[in-house]
Motif scaffolding. Sequence first.
Motif, short mmCIF file in Angstrom:
data_model
loop_
_atom_site.label_atom_id
_atom_site.label_comp_id
_atom_site.label_asym_id
_atom_site.label_seq_id
_atom_site.Cartn_x
_atom_site.Cartn_y
_atom_site.Cartn_z
N UNK A 182 2.21 5.87 69.97
CA UNK A 182 2.57 7.09 69.23
C UNK A 182 3.70 7.81 69.98
N UNK A 183 4.31 8.72 69.29
CA UNK A 183 5.42 9.48 69.89
C UNK A 183 4.94 10.23 71.11
N UNK A 184 3.71 10.79 71.07
CA UNK A 184 3.18 11.53 72.21
C UNK A 184 2.99 10.63 73.42
N UNK A 185 2.51 9.41 73.18
CA UNK A 185 2.30 8.47 74.29
C UNK A 185 3.63 8.08 74.91
N UNK A 186 4.63 7.85 74.08
CA UNK A 186 5.96 7.48 74.60
C UNK A 186 6.58 8.66 75.35
N UNK A 187 6.42 9.86 74.82
CA UNK A 187 6.95 11.05 75.48
C UNK A 187 6.28 11.26 76.83
N UNK A 188 4.97 11.13 76.87
CA UNK A 188 4.22 11.29 78.11
C UNK A 188 4.65 10.25 79.14
N UNK A 189 4.83 9.03 78.70
CA UNK A 189 5.26 7.97 79.62
C UNK A 189 6.65 8.28 80.17
N UNK A 190 7.53 8.77 79.33
CA UNK A 190 8.88 9.12 79.79
C UNK A 190 8.83 10.24 80.82
N UNK A 191 8.06 11.29 80.53
CA UNK A 191 8.00 12.43 81.44
C UNK A 191 7.40 12.07 82.79
N UNK A 192 6.61 11.04 82.85
CA UNK A 192 6.03 10.60 84.12
C UNK A 192 6.96 9.66 84.88
N UNK A 193 7.99 9.17 84.23
CA UNK A 193 8.94 8.27 84.88
C UNK A 193 9.88 9.07 85.79
N UNK A 194 10.56 8.40 86.71
CA UNK A 194 11.51 9.11 87.58
C UNK A 194 12.59 9.86 86.78
#
Length: 47
Positions: free
Chosen positions: A3-15
């Motif tokens: 989902x968009x939220x999962x992808x957004x969360x993954x991005x925000x946790x990336x460097x």
Amino acid sequence: MASIWQRLTAFLRSPQGRKLTEQVKRAAQDPKNQQRAKDALKRLRKR
């Protein structure tokens, strides 16, 4: 598919996401940017 939220969360946790988050926090503390945001909200509320 993620989902968009999962992808957004993954991005925000990336460097890259952490770097972007810090940039946004610094920009939000600038008085000039705070005034711009207040002015934008004022214009939106007039409508």
